[in-house]
Structures are given as structure tokens and as C-alpha cells.
Design a protein around this motif. Structure first.
Motif, mmCIF file in Angstrom:
data_model
loop_
_atom_site.group_PDB
_atom_site.id
_atom_site.type_symbol
_atom_site.label_atom_id
_atom_site.label_comp_id
_atom_site.label_asym_id
_atom_site.label_seq_id
_atom_site.Cartn_x
_atom_site.Cartn_y
_atom_site.Cartn_z
ATOM 1 N N ARG A 146 93.741 20.013 6.235
ATOM 2 C CA ARG A 146 94.641 19.654 7.331
ATOM 3 C C ARG A 146 95.106 18.199 7.195
ATOM 4 N N GLN B 92 98.922 16.988 6.139
ATOM 5 C CA GLN B 92 99.685 16.209 7.120
ATOM 6 C C GLN B 92 100.206 14.914 6.505
ATOM 7 N N LEU C 237 100.455 24.051 5.637
ATOM 8 C CA LEU C 237 99.780 23.438 6.783
ATOM 9 C C LEU C 237 99.655 24.434 7.931
#
Length: 635
Positions: A431, A435, A444
Motif C-alpha cells: 500500500r 501510493q 493499489l
């Protein structure tokens, strides 16, 4: 003087009266040495040494005023053994091989010296031969030079030509300029960051921990621009192993977890602190290590599973394949050839993501050009998408769960929670890197939520959604705090993460300051000041040897660089943390500890501050426009 920019060492001797200078080049590899029982930990074969394996002798010659020494790898090395063992022979001709015909060594020389013969001696437990040079007449000054050279060549004479070029005579003015350049570099090194704490009577060891922080940073600086990274089990520094463990009285070549193997879970702790210390220019050695292995890691995915992405295993050789001992020579025929047959390491793929994040951070902290590394980051992320959808299709018709998320099974939460489903460390890693990378929004969206659980009525981060056994003593349920910074001071759900630290039964059971343990870091990141204070005083206390920053052996070896690295990180986090644009000053610093520090932050920001007598006495922020983002957190 050890040249920062070239592999040259210059030694200058001075005396008020003329003296005869004797110079000895000592070598314990002057004959072949059979590798003894237990000694295999110094190489990639570890505990599966084949009968008759030996450390072969170096080539050494002394002529006139010089000694030339080198070791040359043979045509066949552990690379060939691993390729055959791991069924990669169909693509062998496409693979990077850093070991074949590798020659490394150097030359020691000096004007007014002459070779006078050899003599024998014994280190603690190891015999050696010394090549003896002596000044031709008594002198008041004498210069010695050492040139070191490493090269892969078809013939050794090509290496010798390169050494001769490196060791060309340099005019005195050029030597003085080299010395000035090196001194200037070290001066800039010490100016770009520092931490100096005062010594209040209530905390007599405080000055020592910041001194040891500084000594360890010096040890990291000694390999600023090496071709290969500073390794966690001592880096450039080692000494007779019997002084670490009398039961391992082998040659000075020996150190546990040696050879060309990189243990990424340990290695990451050596490089994370370089961001805040302003030493991002020293990080490419580690980044390039992965970049060189990229093609081989991608071939693993293609050969074993016929999908894209780079598969970087834990305990990886410098050619990108798993360490052969850890991969397992005795494997069931049915077992997945891409997975290490090892209870600790199976399915542990995610450590590469920490180095991906370091690369992204090096751009944010220091403006580093990271274009060359973006394909590696992309490929490392692609592996997880491709591989876990591939595994899901082997189990059933759908390659995602009912919520459209990847099913990260089987996985591994560090080496501890095994056969996991959606390990917290892997979920947080994917994650966060996705990002920050910002180029795979469709992936994602597939990352599952972080697993949570309730223990004794308190909600906390779970090690994984499910797991089958506990194998080691790591605490991956706190990786969302560090290195992934999903939780912490100034962030949402701080109490959830604090519950994990304070009440998770395994986190409590595994807690210590020793070795690669990161409790000091998590305590600082969570603003648990008294706990961070306690653990930091233990972590950065003097080591057991004369040089106080030689910690260990801990879980590994002495000097223990992941012990020092985790100590550095924790101390930095006590002083400075960032959340978005916010710069949190003294988020876990005791109010009665005086300190003056200079550390780096994202957006190429430098913060220098002094806390003295219970108040902020100095604050300098560069660029000045970032001063508005400072928040004083100390209470």
C-alpha cells in the motif's frame, strides 16, 4: 589517508631522527585451507559444505619495492551450483554472473623500499606469512601506497593492467590535492548532520549514546561510494573471530552469514538511517545491488511461473538467486521450484519493497535522480500482482477475492508468522510503496485492508488475517508503524498502534534492544517517550569491545551493523518525525535531556535545533519556507 573517491591508501611516516622503516604485508591465504566443520558460515554453502572444499590460496609476488597480491575466482563458482540446483540452466546464458573470473587484490609499494624476504607468524588461531619490505637507508620521512582493484576479466593480465594504471606515480602536488579532497569530503560529512546530547547527572550514559551514534555513522561513511553495499554483519570491519566467539576460532576471513549472501531483513536497517542523517549519496551502493540482480530476478518469475515481475527472495545471493543452502539441496520433487524449502524463508518476498521505498525517499529527501531505479520498483510491484493472481487461479476460478482484492496467500510476515493470509507487513508495504510510486492505481485498488484483531477488549494490528505457525521472534504487526508509517504520532488511529505495542502478547514476549530488534524505533514513532528513552539507552550503550560501536554478536555477528542502524533510526525518530508536510520536533524526546541536532527531512529540508534547560534555544530550518511546518511536540 584513505581516499574517499579512489581505491587508494597513502601512509606517511615521519621521525625526528633517521630510522629504518619495516613494512610487512601479512596474508593467511598463502596456502590452500580446507574448510573446517562449522566454518562454512563464512561462505554461501553454510552448513552444506561438500567434502574437500577449500579456501584456495592467493597469488602473491614481491619484486624490488612492491608486493602485488590478488585472488582470482575460477571459471566455476557457487553461481553455477545455484543455477543447476535451482533449475535455471535454460536461461543461464542470459543471467548476470558477478563471480566468474573475478579478480580482486592490490599492490603495496613505496620509494626507497626493497624486498628483504618472508617470515612466518601466528594470529589467534591462524598462521600467516609476511612479505617484508625495508627502507634502503634510514629516513626521516617515508611514504607508502596501497592500490586496491577489483575486476572481472577473461585474463588476469587485464586486471594487472588496470592495477598498474591505478598505481601510476602521482606527483606530490596531486597527492596533496587528493588529501585535501578527502578531508573536505569528511568535513562536509560531519557538517551535514549531527546529534550531540548533554550529560545531565540523572542520565550519565546520555553522552555515550550520541557518541556511539556518531561512531557508527563514521563506520558507514567509510564505505560511502563502494561498488557493493555495507553488509549488516560488520561492513568493512572485522577481527579474529575467536574474540567474538571462542568456539568459532577460524581464520580472520570468517564471519557468520558471510559470502555473497544478503539478508535483506537485516540489511535494510543499515540504510534507512542515511535519509535523516543526510547521507543519501551513500545509498546507491545498496540500490545498485538490487538493480544488477533485476534481470535474474525477472527470469526466476518467467522460468518458474511464466509471469512477469521480479521475484527477490530473502537470503539472496549477489547474483539474484536464493542462497543454495537456504534454498535446500534436499527438496521434494513436487515442491515449487521458485520457493525456498526453508521453514523460515518460504514465501518471504516483500523485503525488496523497503529498498523501493528508500529509493523513492532518496528523491524526496535529497533530490536524487532515481530514473534508473524506476523499472526495478515497477517490476518488484508487478511480481505481487502477477504472482498472487497466478496462485489464486491454481486454487479456483477467480484470481481476486469477493471485494476485488489480492489474496496474499501463502505469504510470510517476516520470518516469524508463516503461511500467512494477508500479512500486515506485506499489505502495509504494498500500500505504501504503491501510493508513493503513484503509477499503478489499478494495483493499489487491489490491495486488501490491513488486518486487525481484538485482544482482551483492545483493538490492534494483527500479524496477518490468518497464519499457521510462529517461527521466529520478529514483530511484523508493528511494521505498519515503521518502516511503513501508516500509524504514529500525528496520524490517525494512534491508539490502535499503541495497543499493538503495549498489549500484543507476542510483541511483549519478543521485546528487547538486542541486535536487529526495532522496539526502540516503534516506541519513538508512537510517542512513547519513556519507553523510547529506556530502549535507546540500552541499544546505543557501549558494545563489549574497545571500540564502543562494535556491538554484537546479538543474533548475527560482531560488529553488528543492524544493531547500530536500528539504534541510529530510533534516536533520529525521537528527535524528528514528519507527517505529510508537517515536521514534528521532539516527538519522543525527554524534556530533561539537553540536545543539539541537525537532521534532514523530506522536500530537501534540513532542521537544526537545540533543546537546553527545558526550552528550545535554537531553531534553523532550510529552506526558510519550511519553518511554518514545524510543530514542537515535547511536553
Amino acid at each position: 589517508m584513505v581516499d574517499v573517491f579512489k581505491p587508494l591508501i597513502h601512509v606517511e611516516l615521519k621521525s625526528n631522527t633517521p630510522v629504518t622503516a619495516d613494512v610487512f604485508y601479512e596474508n593467511w591465504r598463502y596456502h590452500d585451507r580446507l574448510i573446517r566443520k562449522g566454518e562454512g558460515q563464512q561462505n554461501s554453502y553454510k552448513w552444506v559444505m561438500r567434502e574437500g572444499m577449500a579456501t584456495t590460496k592467493d597469488s602473491i609476488r614481491a619484486v624490488r619495492n612492491e608486493v602485488v597480491f590478488y585472488h582470482r575466482n575460477p571459471e566455476q563458482t557457487v553461481f553455477d551450483v545455484a543455477v543447476e540446483q535451482q533449475d535455471m540452466e535454460t536461461v543461464k546464458d542470459k543471467m548476470m554472473n558477478p563471480l566468474k573470473n573475478l579478480t580482486f587484490g592490490g599492490k603495496l609499494w613505496g620509494d626507497n623500499l626493497t624486498f628483504v624476504g618472508t617470515q612466518e607468524g601466528v594470529y589467534p588461531g591462524t598462521d600467516y606469512r609476511a612479505w617484508h619490505l625495508r627502507t634502503q637507508k634510514p629516513v626521516r620521512t617515508q611514504q607508502l601506497h596501497i592500490a586496491l582493484h577489483t575486476l572481472q576479466t577473461a585474463h588476469v593480465n587485464e586486471w594487472e593492467q588496470g592495477l598498474a594504471e591505478l598505481a601510476k606515480p602521482r606527483k606530490q602536488a596531486m597527492l596533496q590535492q587528493d588529501k585535501k579532497n578527502t578531508r573536505d569530503w569528511w568535513n562536509r560529512f560531519w557538517q551535514r548532520s549531527f546529534i550531540v546530547a548533554a550529560n545531565p547527572s540523572s542520565t550519565p550514559d546520555l553522552a555515550n549514546i550520541t557518541r556511539n551514534y556518531t561512531l557508527f555513522r563514521y563506520m558507514l561513511g567509510c564505505n560511502a561510494y563502494g561498488t557493493v553495499p555495507t553488509k549488516f554483519n560488520g561492513g568493512l570491519f572485522t577481527f579474529d573471530p575467536c574474540h567474538v566467539d571462542e568456539k568459532q576460532s577460524f581464520t580472520p576471513d570468517y564471519r557468520k552469514w558471510g559470502g555473497g549472501t544478503m539478508t535483506a531483513q537485516n540489511q535494510r536497517l543499515v540504510y534507512w538511517p542515511m535519509l535523516k542523517s543526510g547521507d543519501a549519496d551513500m545509498m546507491p551502493s545498496q540500490f545498485n545491488f538490487y538493480l544488477r540482480m533485476l534481470g535474474n530476478a525477472e527470469l526466476r518469475s518467467k522460468v518458474y511461473w511464466n509471469h512477469a515481475g521480479a521475484c527477490f527472495a530473502e537470503q539472496i545471493e549477489n547474483f539474484g538467486l536464493p542462497n543454495p543452502a537456504e534454498y535446500g539441496f534436499k527438496r521434494p520433487a513436487y515442491f515449487d521450484k521458485g520457493v525456498e524449502y526453508n521453514a523460515w524463508l518460504e514465501y518471504e518476498w516483500d523485503t525488496v519493497l523497503e529498498f523501493c521505498q528508500m529509493i523513492l525517499d532518496s528523491h524526496d529527501y535529497a533530490g536524487a535522480n532515481i530514473d534508473a531505479y524506476l523499472p526495478m520498483i515497477d517490476s518488484a510491484l508487478t511480481f505481487f500482482d502477477e504472482h498472487y493472481r497466478y496462485l489464486a487461479r491454481l486454487r479456483g476460478r477467480k484470481d481476486l477475492d469477493g471485494n476485488g482484492h489480492l489474496v496474499l496467500f501463502p505469504g510470510s510476515a517476516c520470518e516469524t508468522y508463516k503461511m500467512t493470509n494477508n500479512a500486515a507487513s506485506t499489505v502495509a508495504a504494498l500500500r505504501t510503496v504503491l501510493q508513493n510510486y503513484g503509477k499503478k492505481p489499478e494495483m493499489l485498488a487491489k490491495i486488501p485492508p490491513l488486518p486487525l484483531r481484538v485482544v482482551d477488549g483492545k483493538e490492534m494490528i494483527a500479524p496477518a488475517k490468518t497464519w499457521e505457525r510462529v517461527n521466529n521472534v520478529e514483530t511484523p504487526q508493528l511494521y505498519p508503524v515503521f518502516p511503513w508509517r501508516m500509524y504514529g504520532v500525528g496520524r490517525d488511529s494512534l491508539q490502535l498502534a499503541r495497543n499493538t505495542y503495549l498489549y500484543d502478547p507476542d510483541a511483549l514476549k519478543f521485546r528487547t534492544h538486542t541486535g536487529w530488534k526495532q522496539d526502540n524505533i516503534w516506541a519513538a514513532c508512537l510517542g512513547l517517550t519513556e519507553e523510547a528513552q529506556r530502549l535507546t539507552l540500552l541499544k546505543l550503550a557501549d558494545g563489549p569491545h574497545r571500540f564502543p560501536a562494535f556491538w554484537g554478536p546479538g543474533y548475527d555477528w560482531t560488529p553488528d551493523h543492524n544493531w547500530g542502524g536500528s539504534g541510529m533510526i530510533g534516536l533520529q525518530e525521537m528527535l524528528l518525525q514528519t507527517v505529510g508536510d508537517r515536521i514534528l520536533l521532539f516527538p519522543a524526546w525527554p524534556v530533561n535531556w539537553d540536545v543539539h541536532f541537525k537532521l534532514h527531512a523530506p522536500k530537501q529540508t534540513v532542521v537544526e535545533a537545540e533543546w537546553k534547560g527545558g526550552r528550545l534555544t535554537q531553531l534553523k530550518v532550510t529552506p526558510e519556507s519550511r519553518r511554518k511546518d514545524i510543530e514542537l511536540m515535547i511536553k
